[in-house]
Design a protein around this motif. Sequence first.
Motif: not given
Length: 301
Positions: A116-125, A127-137, A152-159
Amino acid sequence: MAGPLFSVVVPATTANLGPGYDSIGLALSLYMTVEVSEAAEWQVRYSGDEYASLPTDERNLIVQTIFKVADQYGKEISPHALCIVSDIPLGKGLGSSATAIAAGIEIADNLLGLSISPNEKVRFGSEFEGHSDNVAAAILGGAVITYYVDNELYYLRLPNPAIGAVLLVPPHALKTTESRRLLPNELSHAEAAAGSAASSLLSAALATGDWKLAGQMMERDRFHESYRKELLPDFDQIREVSRQLGVYGMTISGAGPSIFVAVEQGKEQEVAAELEKRFPFYKALSVATAPRGTYVQRNEG
Ligand code: HSE
């Protein structure tokens, strides 16, 4: 009995950083490790007392997530035993449920060979959690700014931020659902504009590594802090003392009830000791940011 197949390691996370409500997440150097072995039925074993209240069968959130991922791909998954060691406080606003979801996605991915791609993992996560902040990090590590609205999902990972952090962890847990119930259904346009300005500048400061500014913006939330802080004893006094100690900024960690304090690297232990001395209701943990998100350790031999 055959030994473990592999282990999955997931960091804790703090969400929001103030006005980045449901959007910004930061991975921290507290970890959950899940060792996965073959078994006749699903079983979950936690080391220590912190997680003793959680289900140890198929109702467990990690197992539920594994089932959901398998289901998404139309796959059957055979039972496994999950042996868990974690130093992430449970239900304290440090992303413990996102950690479990990230672990479940990674375990399903490995057991089923899905790649599974990182993008899809963040999307699944998300969806499962209902918000993206914790799960993306938790999945990607470091600091992540996300937009997860109407599926709709967009994200940017910072240094990875070069800061230290102190977590003030109270003895009581708080359910995210309960904490979200405290929030108003509507905000005035002026309040939303002020919150959005703080969030925009916070993001820019995080992206450029300007933590002095990021810390100031962290303290200018309009979306949730004022509604939630009553549940965090001495919140205003802790902010005052934190400022006297010269920290970058302090805010509620996720939905609470812990408090996140961003400090200059190397100052975390000194600040933790002082805050714990002044506010003994809280346990102060000094931590670093976690540059690496969820990963797999293969057991050799
Ligand atoms: N953004 C979420 C909230 C984080 O503040 O409710 C908690 O999971």
